[in-house]
Design an enzyme around this catalytic site. Sequence first.
Site, PDB file in Angstrom:
ATOM      1  N   ASP A  47      41.841  45.976  35.729  1.00 29.54           N
ATOM      2  CA  ASP A  47      42.130  44.827  36.526  1.00 29.54           C
ATOM      3  C   ASP A  47      41.317  45.288  38.074  1.00 29.54           C
ATOM      4  OD1 ASP A  47      43.148  41.928  36.933  1.00 29.54           O
ATOM      5  OD2 ASP A  47      43.448  43.090  38.817  1.00 29.54           O
ATOM      6  N   TYR A  52      38.806  44.123  46.594  1.00 29.44           N
ATOM      7  CA  TYR A  52      39.561  45.327  46.844  1.00 29.44           C
ATOM      8  C   TYR A  52      38.727  46.523  47.158  1.00 29.44           C
ATOM      9  CZ  TYR A  52      42.740  43.060  43.366  1.00 29.44           C
ATOM     10  OH  TYR A  52      43.619  42.077  42.748  1.00 29.44           O
ATOM     11  N   LYS A  81      37.169  39.272  40.143  1.00 23.06           N
ATOM     12  CA  LYS A  81      37.585  38.137  40.564  1.00 23.06           C
ATOM     13  C   LYS A  81      36.631  37.616  41.781  1.00 23.06           C
ATOM     14  CE  LYS A  81      42.415  39.801  39.906  1.00 23.06           C
ATOM     15  NZ  LYS A  81      42.399  41.026  40.303  1.00 23.06           N
ATOM     16  N   HIS A 114      39.957  33.968  42.548  1.00 24.21           N
ATOM     17  CA  HIS A 114      41.016  34.987  43.000  1.00 24.21           C
ATOM     18  C   HIS A 114      42.032  34.057  43.827  1.00 24.21           C
ATOM     19  CE1 HIS A 114      41.811  39.292  44.538  1.00 24.21           C
ATOM     20  NE2 HIS A 114      42.919  38.587  44.607  1.00 24.21           N
TER      21      HIS A 114
END
Length: 317
Positions: A47, A52, A81, A114
């Site tokens: 994931d 990030y 995402k 997201h």
Amino acid sequence: MAAMAGYVRLGAAASAPLMGLGTWKSPPGKVTAAVTAAIDAGYRHFDCAYVYQNEKEVGDGIQQKIKEGAVKREDLFVVSKLWCTFHEKSLVKEACQKTLADLNLDYLDLYLMHWPFGFKAGEDLFPVDDKGMAIPSNTDILQTWEAMEELVDAGLVKAIGISNFNREQTERILNKPGLKHKPVNNQIECHPYLSQEKLIDYCHSKGITVTAYCPLGRPDGSKPEAPSLLDDPKIKEIAAKHNKTPAQVLLRFQIQRNVIVIPKSVTPQRIVENFQVFDFELTKEEMATLLSLNRNWRICEMLTCKNHKEYPFNAEY
């Protein structure tokens, strides 16, 4: 040989492993090794997300294992995402392509929106005004969804889904006139203190799978006053009974609800431990006890967005 993980159906053609490796807050310097350790331990689901800022390192780990011949691309289930600054229709494809380039992949198995709200486009991932509140974009989730659908048609992603959407927002996508590809997954925060029973039941009733993020609470203790799931006496008691750790009980709890879990770790020993949840079963009573711990306590509140018209957490579910 690693234990075989369970799978959950994703629409007609695909299935997703019930256990994935989360990469949120995984430092770039450690995430490549975490990914290779996870593949060695039997994980096939990863994931990721643009925001990030570690997708390149995740990709390095995946490529390393493919080069070694340990796995093939088609054995893996890779999720990313679309970040909030890319909700304008014209920006969605380039955001996805950037993620694919960073991950060094030709396609994603699943691409999620997201959040159900957009931010002002630009370099800044969290644009805020002088009061520290997020600056919204003038975008609409149905428009953004059309651009997501185009990614499926272009072969860049196999399936699309949503994240942090409440029932009403999910419904709006499902009822969209001319809907081409329905969301196959809703990724939401979920653990015994935020059990999400109504939203999970709703999603499952519509054929939408659910992924639980923060399934262990947030062990990194970023909220010092936060209650710790791993220290909850009822959870510890259940763990002792099964000769398992509290973390393993929390992961098993979701798997028995047919909910995908994505615990984050960069510690090889914990990565292995988190995967060892397919060799025991919680009783009906234990599941009921865990559900009874719900207190609608949310870790990931996104409070800088609470004035946004699409802020999802003002609704009951």
